[in-house]
Design an enzyme around this catalytic site. Structure first.
Site, PDB file in Angstrom:
ATOM      1  N   LYS A   1       0.835  -1.209   0.000  1.00 12.41           N
ATOM      2  CA  LYS A   1       0.000   0.000   0.000  1.00 12.41           C
ATOM      3  C   LYS A   1       0.865   1.252   0.000  1.00 12.41           C
ATOM      4  O   LYS A   1       0.683   2.156  -0.811  1.00 12.41           O
ATOM      5  CB  LYS A   1      -0.921   0.013   1.212  1.00 12.41           C
ATOM      6  CG  LYS A   1      -1.741   1.292   1.315  1.00 12.41           C
ATOM      7  CD  LYS A   1      -2.112   1.587   2.748  1.00 12.41           C
ATOM      8  CE  LYS A   1      -2.402   3.066   2.908  1.00 12.41           C
ATOM      9  NZ  LYS A   1      -2.582   3.474   4.301  1.00 12.41           N
TER      10      LYS A   1
ATOM     11  N   ASP B   1      -6.240   0.840   0.618  1.00 15.32           N
ATOM     12  CA  ASP B   1      -6.355   1.276   2.010  1.00 15.32           C
ATOM     13  C   ASP B   1      -7.690   0.782   2.550  1.00 15.32           C
ATOM     14  O   ASP B   1      -8.371  -0.032   1.908  1.00 15.32           O
ATOM     15  CB  ASP B   1      -6.192   2.800   2.128  1.00 15.32           C
ATOM     16  CG  ASP B   1      -7.412   3.551   1.608  1.00 15.32           C
ATOM     17  OD1 ASP B   1      -8.268   2.948   0.913  1.00 15.32           O
ATOM     18  OD2 ASP B   1      -7.525   4.754   1.900  1.00 15.32           O
TER      19      ASP B   1
END
Length: 220
Positions: free
Chosen positions: A131, A149
């Site tokens: 991420k 996310d």
């Protein structure tokens, strides 16, 4: 007796993802990230600090932080207790301080203090996952990637674009539904839509422009 609904084919899912993109894209015109940064190192640090913290709060902290620590070496040299106090308002400051120092140590020892521009190299840094790497690559280097996310994970599941819960598998699923040039933008769209309308609690289905394409909305 009603016939059971036919399962959506992969091609149908791709077409639905494309329609979701086309409807939401013009509604959210924000930048790739709301985090404020001037170089890849600042973005890397800000992204680490943004975990379970608002971008607004991170920006307030990094305004002073980036002036105090302009290089990766500065983060390595500072006592961890001092760094913890500097980033305390972002929450989970002890773990984040360890991640920041670990990542910066990796930069100094492996990359001359400079943030590398590939996924493979970024993942070698302690405290950096896919991420964070995708955030940095997309906003600082214009490298396509799906940023998963909490918002992207929630919306991808509600929209029926994935049945997975693991972020890495969700990333793979979403990447398979859209052309590469739309990966980062689709992530941003889902993030902003998640903040505005498709919230974790009480999603506003009545105001959602893609409710007709959303399995979760049709169940309410």
């Amino acid at each position: 007796m009603a016939k059971p609904k036919k399962a959506e084919t992969r091609e149908e899912k791709r077409e639905r993802a494309a329609r979701i993109f086309e409807i939401l894209d013009p509604l959210y015109t924000q930048e790739k990230t709301a985090l404020k940064f001037k170089n890849p190192l600042e973005l890397l640090i800000a992204t680490i600090l943004s975990a379970q913290c608002t971008d607004k709060q991170v920006n307030q902290v990094t305004e002073k932080l980036f002036r105090k620590y302009p290089s990766a070496e500065d983060y390595v040299k500072v006592p961890i207790e001092e760094l913890e106090e500097d980033i305390r308002p972002t929450g989970f400051f002890r773990n984040k301080a360890k991640s920041v120092k670990g990542a910066c140590k990796g930069l100094v020892e492996g990359f001359g203090g400079q943030v590398p521009g590939t996924m493979e190299e970024l993942l070698k840094l302690p405290g950096v996952g896919r991420k964070t790497a995708n955030c940095v690559l997309g906003a600082a280097f214009d490298v396509p990637g799906v940023v998963v996310d909490t918002h992207v994970k929630r919306l991808a599941q509600r929209l029926g674009l994935t049945t997975n819960t693991d972020p890495n598998k969700i990333e793979t699923d979403l990447a398979g539904l859209l052309p590469k040039e739309r990966w980062r933008r689709f992530s941003d769209i889902l993030i902003y839509h998640g903040r505005e309308i498709c919230k974790a609690r009480n999603p506003a289905h009545e105001r959602c422009p893609v409710a007709h394409l959303c399995p979760a909305a049709k169940m309410t």
